[in-house]
Enzyme design. Structure first.
Site, PDB file in Angstrom:
ATOM      1  N   HIS A 203       0.856  -1.583   0.188  1.00  0.00           N
ATOM      2  CA  HIS A 203      -0.262   0.213   0.690  1.00  0.00           C
ATOM      3  C   HIS A 203       0.583   1.069   0.190  1.00  0.00           C
ATOM      4  O   HIS A 203       0.043   2.609   0.432  1.00  0.00           O
ATOM      5  CB  HIS A 203      -1.415  -0.005   1.328  1.00  0.00           C
ATOM      6  CG  HIS A 203      -0.008   0.172   2.283  1.00  0.00           C
ATOM      7  ND1 HIS A 203       0.099  -0.543   2.930  1.00  0.00           N
ATOM      8  CD2 HIS A 203       0.220   1.643   3.041  1.00  0.00           C
ATOM      9  CE1 HIS A 203       0.615  -0.413   4.370  1.00  0.00           C
ATOM     10  NE2 HIS A 203       0.688   1.545   3.778  1.00  0.00           N
TER      11      HIS A 203
HETATM   12  C1  UD1 Z   1      -2.296   5.317   5.474  1.00  0.00           C
HETATM   13  C2  UD1 Z   1      -0.893   6.054   6.172  1.00  0.00           C
HETATM   14  C3  UD1 Z   1      -0.087   5.260   6.334  1.00  0.00           C
HETATM   15  C4  UD1 Z   1      -0.181   3.997   6.970  1.00  0.00           C
HETATM   16  C5  UD1 Z   1      -1.343   3.292   6.321  1.00  0.00           C
HETATM   17  C6  UD1 Z   1      -1.594   2.442   7.233  1.00  0.00           C
HETATM   18  C7  UD1 Z   1      -1.015   8.840   6.003  1.00  0.00           C
HETATM   19  C8  UD1 Z   1       0.032   9.889   5.350  1.00  0.00           C
HETATM   20  N1  UD1 Z   1       0.052   7.636   5.354  1.00  0.00           N
HETATM   21  O1  UD1 Z   1      -1.969   5.702   4.393  1.00  0.00           O
HETATM   22  O2  UD1 Z   1       1.183   5.663   6.797  1.00  0.00           O
HETATM   23  O3  UD1 Z   1       1.053   2.968   6.569  1.00  0.00           O
HETATM   24  O4  UD1 Z   1      -2.194   4.613   6.246  1.00  0.00           O
HETATM   25  O5  UD1 Z   1      -2.938   0.930   6.484  1.00  0.00           O
HETATM   26  O6  UD1 Z   1      -0.945   8.797   7.191  1.00  0.00           O
HETATM   27  N2  UD1 Z   1      -9.090   4.498   1.897  1.00  0.00           N
HETATM   28  C9  UD1 Z   1     -10.205   3.609   1.703  1.00  0.00           C
HETATM   29  N3  UD1 Z   1     -10.729   3.542   2.863  1.00  0.00           N
HETATM   30  C10 UD1 Z   1     -10.034   3.931   3.937  1.00  0.00           C
HETATM   31  C11 UD1 Z   1      -9.652   4.189   4.374  1.00  0.00           C
HETATM   32  C12 UD1 Z   1      -8.533   4.785   3.015  1.00  0.00           C
HETATM   33  O7  UD1 Z   1     -11.404   3.306   0.306  1.00  0.00           O
HETATM   34  O8  UD1 Z   1     -11.020   3.576   5.316  1.00  0.00           O
HETATM   35  C13 UD1 Z   1      -8.522   4.874   0.583  1.00  0.00           C
HETATM   36  C14 UD1 Z   1      -8.730   6.558  -0.252  1.00  0.00           C
HETATM   37  O9  UD1 Z   1      -8.810   6.617  -1.429  1.00  0.00           O
HETATM   38  C15 UD1 Z   1      -7.595   7.430   0.103  1.00  0.00           C
HETATM   39  C16 UD1 Z   1      -6.829   5.932   0.060  1.00  0.00           C
HETATM   40  O10 UD1 Z   1      -7.302   5.067   0.516  1.00  0.00           O
HETATM   41  O11 UD1 Z   1      -8.252   8.150  -0.467  1.00  0.00           O
HETATM   42  C17 UD1 Z   1      -5.432   6.181   0.950  1.00  0.00           C
HETATM   43  O12 UD1 Z   1      -5.920   6.433   2.646  1.00  0.00           O
HETATM   44  P1  UD1 Z   1      -4.923   7.911   3.101  1.00  0.00           P
HETATM   45  O13 UD1 Z   1      -5.449   7.653   4.641  1.00  0.00           O
HETATM   46  O14 UD1 Z   1      -4.910   8.871   2.820  1.00  0.00           O
HETATM   47  O15 UD1 Z   1      -3.459   6.743   3.684  1.00  0.00           O
HETATM   48  P2  UD1 Z   1      -2.690   5.551   3.505  1.00  0.00           P
HETATM   49  O16 UD1 Z   1      -2.519   5.359   2.146  1.00  0.00           O
HETATM   50  O17 UD1 Z   1      -4.027   4.656   3.766  1.00  0.00           O
HETATM   51  N1  UDP Z   2      -3.477  -5.558   9.064  1.00  0.00           N
HETATM   52  C1  UDP Z   2      -4.723  -6.512   9.593  1.00  0.00           C
HETATM   53  N2  UDP Z   2      -5.576  -6.711   7.811  1.00  0.00           N
HETATM   54  C2  UDP Z   2      -5.311  -6.504   6.844  1.00  0.00           C
HETATM   55  C3  UDP Z   2      -3.536  -5.713   6.467  1.00  0.00           C
HETATM   56  C4  UDP Z   2      -3.207  -5.597   7.915  1.00  0.00           C
HETATM   57  O1  UDP Z   2      -5.317  -6.272  10.256  1.00  0.00           O
HETATM   58  O2  UDP Z   2      -5.226  -6.725   5.464  1.00  0.00           O
HETATM   59  C5  UDP Z   2      -2.774  -5.336  10.096  1.00  0.00           C
HETATM   60  C6  UDP Z   2      -1.756  -5.564  10.225  1.00  0.00           C
HETATM   61  O3  UDP Z   2      -1.449  -6.796  11.390  1.00  0.00           O
HETATM   62  C7  UDP Z   2      -0.694  -4.810  11.172  1.00  0.00           C
HETATM   63  C8  UDP Z   2      -1.526  -3.389  10.860  1.00  0.00           C
HETATM   64  O4  UDP Z   2      -2.750  -3.660  10.108  1.00  0.00           O
HETATM   65  O5  UDP Z   2      -0.458  -4.776  12.327  1.00  0.00           O
HETATM   66  C9  UDP Z   2      -1.519  -1.707   9.749  1.00  0.00           C
HETATM   67  O6  UDP Z   2      -0.740  -2.153   9.080  1.00  0.00           O
HETATM   68  P1  UDP Z   2      -0.621  -1.479   7.763  1.00  0.00           P
HETATM   69  O7  UDP Z   2      -0.351  -1.653   6.630  1.00  0.00           O
HETATM   70  O8  UDP Z   2      -1.969  -0.953   7.253  1.00  0.00           O
HETATM   71  O9  UDP Z   2       0.133   0.095   8.390  1.00  0.00           O
HETATM   72  P2  UDP Z   2       1.540   0.175   8.273  1.00  0.00           P
HETATM   73  O10 UDP Z   2       2.727  -0.381   9.958  1.00  0.00           O
HETATM   74  O11 UDP Z   2       2.529  -0.079   7.690  1.00  0.00           O
HETATM   75  O12 UDP Z   2       1.473   1.626   8.630  1.00  0.00           O
END
Ligand code: UD1
Ligand code: UDP
Length: 359
Positions: A203
């Site tokens: 991601h």
């Molecule tokens: C965020 C964090 C990242 C973390 C990740 C964990 C920042 C800058 N990034 O990235 O460090 O590793 O979360 O999962 O804070 N979206 C959905 N549903 C949701 C949430 C997001 O569809 O519930 C989609 C939306 O299209 C959104 C995109 O995911 O624009 C990105 O979401 P965002 O929270 O901006 O960043 P992540 O890539 O999730």
């Molecule tokens: N995780 C989860 N379901 C998934 C993928 C990840 O429960 O389908 C958990 C994973 O074990 C970790 C947490 O989500 O504990 C956060 O992981 P993510 O990769 O979203 O964020 P990051 O650590 O890269 O910021």
């Protein structure tokens, strides 16, 4: 007086859970804020159910947006809240936009700030998380670290030693506390999986958003899938770009919705290897003894390489690295684990916090 936790994105929840529980045990009054950065039930609610987190006192409902829009929305809402009812201490977790937004608001209002998982550095400022880490640590009054390298980085950046507490890893507290619930047999049966498989999670913007890089990764994953099934609980960020790059066009690739925590770790536990760009997953695989191949040029968690199962790989090297992992004997328990990843980090954090807020 109350301590206020700011959470918002998936990785925040398993880090906050043990801290909240331990502070509860010490009778500290707490307020839990969910910024709403993540909002899909599988990205948020399921963690509250499975990890025994209390219902958030407030959900700011900020949702998705550009970095500026998302960070600003959290700041405006939190500032209003903190001015109306000033917390004695604000606790933030990890490196997401909700973390840095809360840190900026607390610092400007001169409210003491604690950062859980301080000092991690990839030294790669193209990662938004690295910017969030550096800013949050520069503003924090209490810095809780998960590994000794983090203490070194903070020292180099001029953070006073008496602000830094090496406490271990609260995310690993959550893993160890729930170890009995992770059942690979149940999860694979549910998903209709048979035989050996590799789990992949991807991601990072650097891997997902650029079509060329996404296409490269898809080719590499397909190469892996030529020899072993690859199961991908896909983060919503990658849905469109990976579909466009043809990720699903291989009979050995199984793309599914993000899994709940218990199901996800169950799946990882039963896998032969994990391919990931996640931060938390590098740590979890280390504790489970599952080989981890991190598809990134760097990691802010080097302890998972020196004391764990982690290895950095490029998309070109991925298939070969998976073959090597498949040749390893299966182990359920790691040979070494990082220092203080022992299940008691939340208690150590709570003890310091209770002392500081005078509870
Ligand atoms: C965020 C964090 C990242 C973390 C990740 C964990 C920042 C800058 N990034 O990235 O460090 O590793 O979360 O999962 O804070 N979206 C959905 N549903 C949701 C949430 C997001 O569809 O519930 C989609 C939306 O299209 C959104 C995109 O995911 O624009 C990105 O979401 P965002 O929270 O901006 O960043 P992540 O890539 O999730
Ligand atoms: N995780 C989860 N379901 C998934 C993928 C990840 O429960 O389908 C958990 C994973 O074990 C970790 C947490 O989500 O504990 C956060 O992981 P993510 O990769 O979203 O964020 P990051 O650590 O890269 O910021």
């Amino acid at each position: 007086p109350h301590v206020l936790h700011v959470t918002g994105a998936r990785p925040n929840f398993p880090k906050a859970a043990p801290v909240i529980r331990a502070l509860d045990g010490l009778g500290v009054r707490q307020v839990l804020v969910h910024t709403g950065q993540h909002y899909d039930p599988v990205m948020s609610e399921v963690f509250f159910q499975q990890l025994g987190l209390p219902e958030p006192d407030v959900n700011l409902g900020v949702g998705s947006g550009s970095h500026g829009a998302q960070t600003a929305a959290v700041m405006v809402a939190l500032e209003e809240m903190f001015v109306a009812d000033r917390p004695s201490l604000v606790i933030v977790y990890g490196d997401v936009n909700s973390t840095v937004a809360a840190a900026l608001v607390a610092a400007k209002l001169q409210i003491p700030l604690a950062h859980v998982e301080a000092g991690l550095r990839s030294f790669d400022r193209t990662m938004p998380e690295e910017v969030n880490r550096v800013v949050t640590d520069a503003l924090a009054d209490l810095l809780f670290t998960t590994s000794p390298d983090a203490n070194v980085h903070l020292g180099t950046e001029g953070v006073a030693a008496d602000k830094i507490h090496f406490v271990g890893n609260p995310m690993i507290d959550t893993l160890l506390a729930n170890l009995d619930t992770f059942d690979p047999v149940a999860v694979t049966a549910d998903l209709g999986l048979e035989g050996d498989y590799v789990v992949a999670t991807l991601h990072r913007p650097g891997n997902v958003d650029d079509p060329e890089q996404a296409a490269k990764i898809v080719r590499a994953v397909h190469e892996v899938a030529d020899t072993v099934r690859v199961v991908i609980p896909l983060h919503p960020r990658g849905r469109e770009s990976f579909a466009r790059a043809g990720l699903m066009d291989h009979e050995n690739v199984t793309v599914i919705e993000p899994l709940g925590y218990v199901e996800f770790i169950g799946l990882v536990r039963g896998s032969r290897a994990v391919v990931t760009d996640s931060g938390g997953v590098q740590e979890e695989t280390t504790m489970l003894g599952v080989p981890c191949l991190t598809l990134r040029p760097n990691t802010e968690r080097p302890v998972t390489i020196t004391h764990g199962t982690n290895r950095l790989v490029t998309s070109d090297g991925l298939a070969g690295a998976v073959q090597e992992a498949l040749a390893l004997p299966r182990t359920d328990t790691p040979a070494v684990t990082p220092p203080l990843w022992d299940g008691a980090a939340g208690q150590r954090i709570a003890a310091v916090v209770a002392d500081v807020v005078g509870a």
